[in-house]
Design a protein around this motif. Structure first.
Motif, PDB file in Angstrom:
ATOM      1  N   ASP A   1      49.515 -59.875  29.142  1.00 11.07           N
ATOM      2  CA  ASP A   1      49.321 -58.472  28.740  1.00 11.07           C
ATOM      3  C   ASP A   1      50.600 -57.685  28.987  1.00 11.07           C
ATOM      4  O   ASP A   1      51.024 -56.868  28.163  1.00 11.07           O
TER       5      ASP A   1
ATOM      6  N   HIS B   1      40.231 -62.469  32.007  1.00  5.93           N
ATOM      7  CA  HIS B   1      40.521 -61.275  32.810  1.00  5.93           C
ATOM      8  C   HIS B   1      39.611 -61.104  34.020  1.00  5.93           C
ATOM      9  O   HIS B   1      40.084 -60.874  35.127  1.00  5.93           O
TER      10      HIS B   1
ATOM     11  N   LYS C   1      45.332 -56.562  34.738  1.00  8.17           N
ATOM     12  CA  LYS C   1      46.071 -57.112  33.601  1.00  8.17           C
ATOM     13  C   LYS C   1      46.624 -58.491  33.937  1.00  8.17           C
ATOM     14  O   LYS C   1      46.924 -58.787  35.091  1.00  8.17           O
TER      15      LYS C   1
END
Lengths: 206, 468
Positions: free
Chosen positions: B164, B23, B160
């Motif tokens: 996700d 991320h 995101k």
């Protein structure tokens, strides 16, 4: 006495006003790079995912639309030159355009700097015509191009119509990992047909 | 009223970084890509710096006559059939909006992105009272479905990954959990939102600008969601912060040329829409909201933050933001601009935000309206340190640092001792979650054998030059 919120906010703003700075000078159009406005318009539009086509007659415009959207059954048009299969009338409920595949409208003018076209409520007849159909086709007179957004605002006078929009390219999003996808909520494609009213030939020189 | 807990951005950023190896690097790379695009777009406009200067002057001039311009806007908007309301704070804004909907029996609302409506906590307020509110910007809708605030003012779900979002959509709108192609995900949401657009009884938007001279307001989107919403139901309610005013239509040319280039590197947003009155048979309302803005106007050091046009360029360029993720700031406005707007809105809750910065100054360099963001971050540190709000540990540390840096003799002694200490136990300081959550994922570089000063003196001796 109970002060209205309007009076309260204006009083607070007045009490806290910073010293007034002189009005800014008018922004003049810097002129921009040389080159035909049409070419600059076309490349700016393409960069945002739109396409442009040069056509010379209303018949050619209709043929081009049929070529781009061969499967379209409902083509709703507010442009005088293109009949479509459905003429957009003043009293149409915008929800009724939900099944339209292609919307067609004539723009007032285009902007070479950004590839945007200016359309108003008067041109669209029903504003949803530019957003609810799956695809949008815009007719634009190639002689009606301004250089940049400074000239565009002088010409557009957006306070004079209840709704006016600079459209530049199809609806797009980059909200998932920054990947650009066309057809986020509005039209999936935008095709601009460069066609003078009445079909006169024009090379776009000003 | 219960006091909100103090937001700890460093600890929250540490969680964002620690979640996995995907991320944080992806967030960093995407936002840096936007910064690179912004630079290219700016280079393409040879009068760029003149435009920034002009934009800054337009905004400063407007703030100096804000009362007159607000009245002018109201007068012109009402002449065009727009009903103008005034709200002192978030609560009044929400009540005005709710009353408009209740009086007309509206229970389904589609809205485009509005930072002001986020700031007011409008959606939960309306939903508690039986009105279903649907975000229609893709990123904002993702965040709404996930129960999170936006992580970025322009790209709300940029923290995101597609995986996700695929999981979220499978759970919330029944898409295929195994398909994380952004095209498929976008298409799935397009279909889901179409139903909401067609069923809506009202549309809400914010505004990027409101023109005093005409009473028109401008909404910029790339998705066309604001226009689609505004063109279907007969009722349109727009929430506008009182600082959004520009004097005349021609000023829009300057600001529009800067906005999308600064935000995304494109010359214009795909839809730049101007609303100046209701559609035939429709209704249009504008709520002008203060919510602390007039107070901020009176703070000489900080009022220039009201010039902000919400492009997000300061976030994209900020090294701290790119590594922290927007949610770390715990504030509607995150990143550098959030670090100065946050404490202006709630000095206690957001007192840590100005310290979540390296003061590198890049935000100030890219700001299209020349807000002196990094200087204001520093000024906020001064204000917050003067109050009793600074944690004891930091107060002591800064005091000690001041003593050490104020005396060359002490500094020399301390750096010498420090080098020895670091060579022996390098992770004691950097690795401690307690002392510094922000640095727990990094090692200190090895300490050099001697200081620059020692090296310099040795060199001089070696060359036989005289001491000055």
């Amino acid at each position: 006495m109970v002060r209205s919120s309007r009076e309260a906010i204006l009083a607070w703003v007045r009490a806290n006003l910073p010293p007034a700075e002189a009005p800014p000078p008018d922004a003049e159009s810097p002129g921009g790079p040389p080159g035909l406005l049409v070419q600059r318009f076309e490349s700016a539009l393409e960069a945002l995912g739109g396409r442009s086509w040069r056509v010379t007659s209303a018949g050619e415009a209709a043929a081009k639309i049929a070529e781009i959207h061969p499967a379209a059954r409902i083509i709703a048009s507010a442009a005088p030159e293109v009949p479509g299969t459905l003429r957009v009338e003043r009293d149409v409920d915008p929800h009724g355009l939900a099944g339209v595949e292609v919307g067609v409208v004539r723009a007032r003018f285009g902007v070479a700097e950004t590839g945007a076209v200016w359309v108003t409520q008067e041109d669209l007849v029903v504003n949803a015509l530019a957003f609810l159909p799956q695809h949008l086709v815009v007719l634009l007179d190639p002689a009606e191009l301004v250089r940049d957004m400074h000239e565009a605002y002088l010409r557009a006078r957006p306070g004079d119509t209840p709704y006016g929009c600079f459209l530049a390219g199809p609806s797009a999003t980059g909200d998932i990992e920054g990947v650009i996808i066309h057809g986020a909520q509005g039209p999936r494609t935008l095709d601009v047909l460069l066609l003078a009213p009445g079909g006169r030939a024009d090379d776009g020189r000003r | 009223m219960r006091r909100a807990p103090v937001v700890r951005p460093a600890a929250r950023a540490a969680e964002f970084i620690a979640q996995d190896a995907i991320h944080e690097p992806a967030h960093d790379a995407r936002l840096w890509d936007l910064r690179v695009r912004r630079d290219a777009a700016a280079r393409g406009v040879h009068e760029w710096e003149r435009l920034r200067d002009l934009a800054s002057k337009i905004r400063e001039h407007t703030l100096g006559r804000l009362d007159a311009y607000l009245e002018e806007f109201e007068h012109n908007a009402e002449r065009k059939g727009i009903r103008v309301h005034w709200a002192r704070d978030a609560g009044e804004h929400n009540r005005i909006v709710f009353d408009i909907f209740r009086a007309r029996g509206v229970t389904e609302v589609v809205k485009s992105k509005s930072m002001l409506q986020e700031e007011c906590g409008m959606t939960p307020f309306l939903e508690e009272r039986g009105i279903r509110v649907t975000e229609t910007d893709l990123g904002e809708r993702i965040q709404q479905l996930d129960g999170q605030p936006p992580g970025h003012i322009v790209m709300p779900a940029i923290h995101k990954t597609r995986a996700d979002i695929a999981r979220l959509f499978a759970r919330e709108i029944g898409s295929d959990a195994g398909n994380d192609d952004p095209r498929y995900l976008t298409e799935s949401m397009r279909r889901s939102l179409r139903e909401r657009f067609l069923a809506a009884g009202a549309c809400m938007t914010g505004a990027n600008f409101a023109v005093a001279g005409t009473g028109a307001f401008v909404v910029c989107t790339n998705e066309g969601n604001a226009d689609l919403g505004a063109s279907l139901p007969p009722l349109h309610v727009a929430s506008i912060g009182i600082e959004k005013i520009v004097p005349r239509t021609e000023h829009l040319g300057v600001l529009v040329r800067l906005l999308s280039r600064s935000a995304l590197g494109s010359p214009i947003t795909r839809y730049t829409s101007h609303f100046a009155g209701p559609r035939r048979g429709g209704e249009m309302h504008v709520v002008l909201v203060d919510n602390g803005r007039s107070r901020l106007l009176g703070r000489e050091e900080f009022r220039r933050s009201l010039k902000c046009i919400r492009c997000g360029a300061c976030m994209n360029t900020c090294p701290v933001f790119r590594h922290s993720g927007g949610l770390a700031y715990g504030s509607i406005y995150s990143g550098p601009i959030g670090a100065i707007l946050g404490p202006a809105m709630d000095e206690r809750k957001f007192r840590e935000l100005p310290f979540h910065s390296t003061l590198c100054g890049s935000c100030t360099q890219v700001c299209p309206v020349k807000v002196d963001i990094s200087d204001q971050i520093l000024a906020w540190r001064r204000v917050l340190s003067a109050g009793a709000q600074t944690p004891l540990l930091r107060r002591q540390a800064v005091r000690t640092a001041g003593r050490i840096l104020g005396s060359p003799k002490i500094l020399r002694a301390v750096t010498k001792a420090g080098r020895r200490l670091l060579a022996g136990a390098p992770r004691i300081l950097a690795g401690s979650r307690l002392l510094s959550p922000w640095t727990q994922h990094r090692d200190l570089p090895p300490a050099p054998r001697r200081s620059f000063r020692e090296w310099y003196l040795d060199e001089r001796k070696g060359r036989g030059t005289k001491q000055p």
